[in-house]
Write a protein that holds these residues in place. Structure first.
Motif, PDB file in Angstrom:
ATOM      1  N   ASP A 242      -6.374   8.638 -10.464  1.00 53.87           N
ATOM      2  CA  ASP A 242      -6.130   9.616  -9.388  1.00 53.87           C
ATOM      3  C   ASP A 242      -4.714  10.165  -9.462  1.00 53.87           C
ATOM      4  OD1 ASP A 242      -8.656   9.128  -8.533  1.00 53.87           O
ATOM      5  OD2 ASP A 242      -8.069   7.857  -6.826  1.00 53.87           O
ATOM      6  N   LYS A 243      -3.783   9.262  -9.719  1.00 56.28           N
ATOM      7  CA  LYS A 243      -2.377   9.686  -9.711  1.00 56.28           C
ATOM      8  C   LYS A 243      -2.022  10.499 -10.950  1.00 56.28           C
ATOM      9  CE  LYS A 243      -0.934   6.309  -6.426  1.00 56.28           C
ATOM     10  NZ  LYS A 243      -0.841   7.265  -5.328  1.00 56.28           N
ATOM     11  N   ARG A 244      -2.751  10.260 -12.037  1.00 58.69           N
ATOM     12  CA  ARG A 244      -2.525  11.106 -13.216  1.00 58.69           C
ATOM     13  C   ARG A 244      -2.919  12.534 -12.875  1.00 58.69           C
ATOM     14  NH1 ARG A 244      -0.338   8.581 -17.269  1.00 58.69           N
ATOM     15  NH2 ARG A 244      -1.127   6.600 -18.037  1.00 58.69           N
ATOM     16  N   LYS A 245      -4.016  12.670 -12.102  1.00 61.82           N
ATOM     17  CA  LYS A 245      -4.486  14.024 -11.733  1.00 61.82           C
ATOM     18  C   LYS A 245      -3.564  14.646 -10.691  1.00 61.82           C
ATOM     19  CE  LYS A 245      -9.192  12.746 -12.052  1.00 61.82           C
ATOM     20  NZ  LYS A 245     -10.020  12.162 -11.059  1.00 61.82           N
ATOM     21  N   ALA A 246      -3.228  13.852  -9.671  1.00 60.68           N
ATOM     22  CA  ALA A 246      -2.442  14.412  -8.565  1.00 60.68           C
ATOM     23  C   ALA A 246      -1.408  13.398  -8.087  1.00 60.68           C
ATOM     24  CB  ALA A 246      -3.387  14.790  -7.412  1.00 60.68           C
TER      25      ALA A 246
ATOM     26  N   ASP B 182       4.891   8.556  -3.821  1.00 65.04           N
ATOM     27  CA  ASP B 182       5.111   7.121  -3.812  1.00 65.04           C
ATOM     28  C   ASP B 182       5.685   6.594  -5.122  1.00 65.04           C
ATOM     29  OD1 ASP B 182       2.524   6.000  -5.463  1.00 65.04           O
ATOM     30  OD2 ASP B 182       2.092   7.857  -4.412  1.00 65.04           O
ATOM     31  N   PHE B 183       6.138   5.350  -5.050  1.00 64.05           N
ATOM     32  CA  PHE B 183       6.746   4.651  -6.175  1.00 64.05           C
ATOM     33  C   PHE B 183       5.811   4.591  -7.396  1.00 64.05           C
ATOM     34  CE2 PHE B 183       6.974   0.568  -8.358  1.00 64.05           C
ATOM     35  CZ  PHE B 183       8.318   0.450  -8.664  1.00 64.05           C
ATOM     36  N   PHE B 184       4.572   4.244  -7.164  1.00 64.64           N
ATOM     37  CA  PHE B 184       3.646   4.068  -8.283  1.00 64.64           C
ATOM     38  C   PHE B 184       3.349   5.417  -8.955  1.00 64.64           C
ATOM     39  CE2 PHE B 184      -0.484   2.395 -10.101  1.00 64.64           C
ATOM     40  CZ  PHE B 184       0.129   1.454 -10.912  1.00 64.64           C
ATOM     41  N   SER B 185       3.227   6.476  -8.148  1.00 63.38           N
ATOM     42  CA  SER B 185       3.047   7.819  -8.723  1.00 63.38           C
ATOM     43  C   SER B 185       4.205   8.154  -9.645  1.00 63.38           C
ATOM     44  CB  SER B 185       3.010   8.880  -7.616  1.00 63.38           C
ATOM     45  OG  SER B 185       1.805   8.806  -6.905  1.00 63.38           O
ATOM     46  N   GLY B 186       5.410   7.775  -9.206  1.00 70.64           N
ATOM     47  CA  GLY B 186       6.605   8.038 -10.011  1.00 70.64           C
ATOM     48  C   GLY B 186       6.484   7.384 -11.373  1.00 70.64           C
TER      49      GLY B 186
ATOM     50  N   VAL C  14      -1.520   3.994  -1.682  1.00 72.03           N
ATOM     51  CA  VAL C  14      -2.969   3.826  -1.514  1.00 72.03           C
ATOM     52  C   VAL C  14      -3.431   4.728  -0.374  1.00 72.03           C
ATOM     53  CG1 VAL C  14      -4.785   2.179  -0.883  1.00 72.03           C
ATOM     54  CG2 VAL C  14      -2.885   1.442  -2.317  1.00 72.03           C
ATOM     55  N   PRO C  15      -4.437   5.592  -0.623  1.00 74.99           N
ATOM     56  CA  PRO C  15      -4.883   6.467   0.451  1.00 74.99           C
ATOM     57  C   PRO C  15      -5.424   5.659   1.634  1.00 74.99           C
ATOM     58  CG  PRO C  15      -6.138   6.849  -1.590  1.00 74.99           C
ATOM     59  CD  PRO C  15      -5.187   5.739  -1.856  1.00 74.99           C
ATOM     60  N   TYR C  16      -5.217   6.172   2.854  1.00 77.63           N
ATOM     61  CA  TYR C  16      -5.579   5.410   4.041  1.00 77.63           C
ATOM     62  C   TYR C  16      -7.045   5.004   4.087  1.00 77.63           C
ATOM     63  CZ  TYR C  16      -1.051   5.498   6.019  1.00 77.63           C
ATOM     64  OH  TYR C  16       0.270   5.257   6.210  1.00 77.63           O
ATOM     65  N   ALA C  17      -7.887   5.902   3.550  1.00 80.28           N
ATOM     66  CA  ALA C  17      -9.326   5.619   3.572  1.00 80.28           C
ATOM     67  C   ALA C  17      -9.651   4.349   2.787  1.00 80.28           C
ATOM     68  CB  ALA C  17     -10.088   6.806   2.996  1.00 80.28           C
ATOM     69  N   ARG C  18      -8.772   3.983   1.853  1.00 74.89           N
ATOM     70  CA  ARG C  18      -9.076   2.828   0.999  1.00 74.89           C
ATOM     71  C   ARG C  18      -8.181   1.626   1.287  1.00 74.89           C
ATOM     72  NH1 ARG C  18     -10.115   4.259  -5.019  1.00 74.89           N
ATOM     73  NH2 ARG C  18     -11.300   2.332  -4.776  1.00 74.89           N
TER      74      ARG C  18
ATOM     75  N   CYS D 157       0.844  -1.215   0.000  1.00 75.09           N
ATOM     76  CA  CYS D 157       0.000   0.000   0.000  1.00 75.09           C
ATOM     77  C   CYS D 157       0.870   1.252   0.000  1.00 75.09           C
ATOM     78  CB  CYS D 157      -0.909   0.035   1.230  1.00 75.09           C
ATOM     79  SG  CYS D 157      -2.213  -1.180   1.151  1.00 75.09           S
ATOM     80  N   GLU D 158       1.955   1.205   0.773  1.00 79.46           N
ATOM     81  CA  GLU D 158       2.883   2.351   0.815  1.00 79.46           C
ATOM     82  C   GLU D 158       3.502   2.563  -0.566  1.00 79.46           C
ATOM     83  OE1 GLU D 158       3.847   4.357   3.404  1.00 79.46           O
ATOM     84  OE2 GLU D 158       2.394   3.414   4.760  1.00 79.46           O
TER      85      GLU D 158
END
Ligand code: HEM
Length: 397
Positions: A201-205, A209-213, A159-163, A154-155
Motif C-alpha cells: 500500500d505504501k509503495r503505491k501511496a 508516517d515513519f514507515f512510509s518514509g 496503519v489505517p484506522y480501519a485496520r 500503529c502511528e
C-alpha cells in the motif's frame, strides 16, 4: 586458577530486582565465566565498565551465527542460528549494520517525534477513558500498558484506522505469554502478511508516517522492509508496554516516590530515567561474540566466546551509581545502560521516553487514588522472559 563457569542466575528476590546472585558475582569480578546450554563456555558481564566495553568495542560482534544461548527458554532460534536475514540489522555488525541504521535514523527525525507527541497524548487519553469506563478494579496491563504503545506503533507504521484493531490483535496475541504456541505462531504469520500488505500500500501511496518514509527511501527491498518492520515491532512495543506496567507497579509499591511525583510533576523526566535504570527490563542479553582475543577488565575473552551482558547488574553497579539498590526518582540515573550502548544502542529511546513522560503523569492525574487491587505478591510477573514485566496488574481507584 580458572574459575568454574556458573549457570545464568534466575533467583529474583522480588518483582523489581534482578537475580540476587548477580550482585555477589559483580563484587567478586566484573566478568564471570558462564556455561551455555550447548556446552559452550563464555562470560557474564556484570560490571558497568565491562558491559560498556563489550557493547562498544568493535572486536565484539552481534552476528547471529556466532551466538550461543546460555539457557533454553524456547526462543533460542531468535538469538542463535544462521546468518541474519536481509534487514535484520539488530544481528549485524558495521558496516552492514550502519547502512540500515542510517536509513532508520533519517526517519526518526525530531520533527516526526514532535508531531507524534500530541497523538500520543490523545491515544493515552482514549485508553484512560476506556479504563475509567470499564470501572474499578481493572487490569492495567490490558487497559493501559498494552494499548498505549500498540497504538503508538500503529502511528509509526501509519496503519489505517480501519485496520487498527486487526493489527493490534496480532500484536496482542504475539506477546501474550498465556496464548498457546500455535496461536502465537498464527498471529506471527498474520502479522508478517499484514506487513507485506502495508508495504505494498505504501509503495503505491506513501503517507507522512515513519514507515512510509522507509518504504519511500527507495533503498530497501520488501524482504528488508518486512524484517525491519518486525524488529521495530519487537523492539518497540513489548518493551514500552512492560515499562508502563512494571513502572506503575513500582510506583504504587513505593508510596514515598509516588507522593514525590504527584507533588511535583516536573520530576517526571528524572522519574522515567530512574524507573528505566531500576527496573532494567531487558533481563537477558544483549549477547556479543569475540572476533579475536580481547581483555575486558582483567578477563581474557577468547576469540569465539560469547558474552552475556547483564544490563540489570551493570545498572546497579555501586562503582557507577550511588545507592543503586534504591528506587529514588530524585537521584541521578544518568548514564544507565537500559537502552544498551555502542553501535546498537536503542534507536527508539526518545520515542519510548516521550511515551512514558506522557503516559505516567496522565494516568496519575486521571486516577488520584490509584492503588493495587491485590496483594503485591499476587501480581504475576514474566520472570523467564527476555523482557521482564508484569502479565497483569489489577488496580483500583
Ligand atoms: C523502554 C523501552 C525500550 C527499551 C528498554 C529498549 C531497549 C533496547 C536495547 C537494550 C537495545 C540494544 C540491543 C542490543 O544491543 O543488542 C535496543 C535496540 C533497539 N531498539 Fe529499543 N528499547 C525500547 C524501546 C524502543 C522503541 C519504542 C523502539 C522503536 C519503535 C525501539 C527500537 C529499537 C531498535 C530498532 C533497536 C536496534 C538498534 C540497532 O541494532 O542498531 N526500542 N533497544
Amino acid at each position: 586458577m580458572e574459575q568454574c563457569p556458573i549457570a545464568l542466575p534466575f533467583d529474583r528476590p522480588g518483582p523489581f530486582d534482578p537475580p540476587r546472585a548477580l550482585a555477589g558475582l559483580r563484587e567478586q569480578a566484573p566478568m564471570t565465566p558462564l556455561s551455555f546450554v550447548d556446552g559452550h563456555v563464555g562470560w557474564l558481564a556484570t560490571g558497568y565498565e565491562a558491559a560498556r566495553t563489550v557493547l562498544a568495542d568493535p572486536r565484539f560482534s552481534a552476528r547471529r551465527e556466532l551466538m550461543h544461548v546460555p539457557l533454553d527458554l524456547g526462543f533460542a532460534h531468535e538469538i542463535a542460528g544462521g546468518p541474519p536475514e536481509a534487514g535484520e540489522f539488530l544481528r549485524m555488525d558495521p558496516p552492514e549494520h550502519t547502512r540500515y541504521r542510517r536509513l532508520l535514523i533519517a526517519q526518526f527525525t525530531a520533527r516526526r517525534l514532535k508531531q507524534l507527541e500530541p497523538r500520543i497524548a490523545e491515544v493515552t487519553q482514549t485508553c484512560l477513558d476506556r479504563m475509567e469506563a470499564a470501572g474499578s478494579p481493572v487490569d492495567l496491563v490490558r487497559e493501559f500498558a498494552l494499548p498505549v504503545p500498540s497504538r503508538v506503533i500503529c502511528e509509526l507504521f501509519g496503519v489505517p484506522y480501519a485496520r487498527l484493531e486487526e493489527f493490534q490483535n496480532h500484536l496482542g496475541t504475539m506477546v501474550d505469554t498465556d496464548a498457546p504456541g500455535e496461536e502465537a505462531m498464527e498471529a506471527y504469520t498474520a502479522f508478517l502478511e499484514f506487513l507485506a500488505g502495508l508495504i505494498a500500500d505504501k509503495r503505491k501511496a506513501p503517507g507522512e508516517d515513519f514507515f512510509s518514509g522507509l518504504v519511500d527511501s527507495g533503498e530497501l527491498s520488501d524482504e528488508e522492509l518486512t524484517n525491519i518492520g518486525f524488529i521495530l515491532f519487537g523492539a518497540g512495543f513489548e518493551t514500552t508496554a512492560n515499562m508502563l506496567g512494571l513502572g506503575t507497579f513500582a510506583l504504587l509499591s513505593h508510596p514515598d516516590q509516588l507522593a514525590l511525583l504527584r507533588g511535583d510533576p516536573s520530576l517526571i523526566d528524572g522519574a522515567v530515567e530512574e524507573l528505566l535504570r531500576h527496573l532494567t527490563i531487558i533481563h537477558f542479553g544483549p549477547l556479543r561474540a569475540a572476533l579475536e582475543d580481547v581483555e575486558v577488565e582483567g578477563a581474557l575473552v577468547r576469540k569465539g566466546q560469547v558474552v552475556v551482558v547483564s544490563l540489570p547488574a551493570a545498572n546497579r553497579d555501586p562503582k557507577r551509581f550511588t545507592d543503586p539498590e534504591r528506587l529514588d526518582i530524585t537521584g541521578s540515573a544518568q548514564g544507565h545502560l537500559t537502552f544498551g550502548y555502542g553501535p546498537h544502542q536503542c534507536l527508539g529511546q526518545q520515542l519510548a521516553r516521550i511515551e512514558m513522560r506522557i503516559a505516567f503523569p496522565a494516568l496519575l492525574e486521571r486516577f488520584p487514588t490509584l492503588r493495587l487491587a491485590c496483594a503485591p505478591e499476587d501480581v504475576p510477573t514474566k520472570d523467564m522472559m527476555i523482557v521482564h514485566g508484569v502479565k497483569k496488574l489489577p488496580v483500583a481507584w
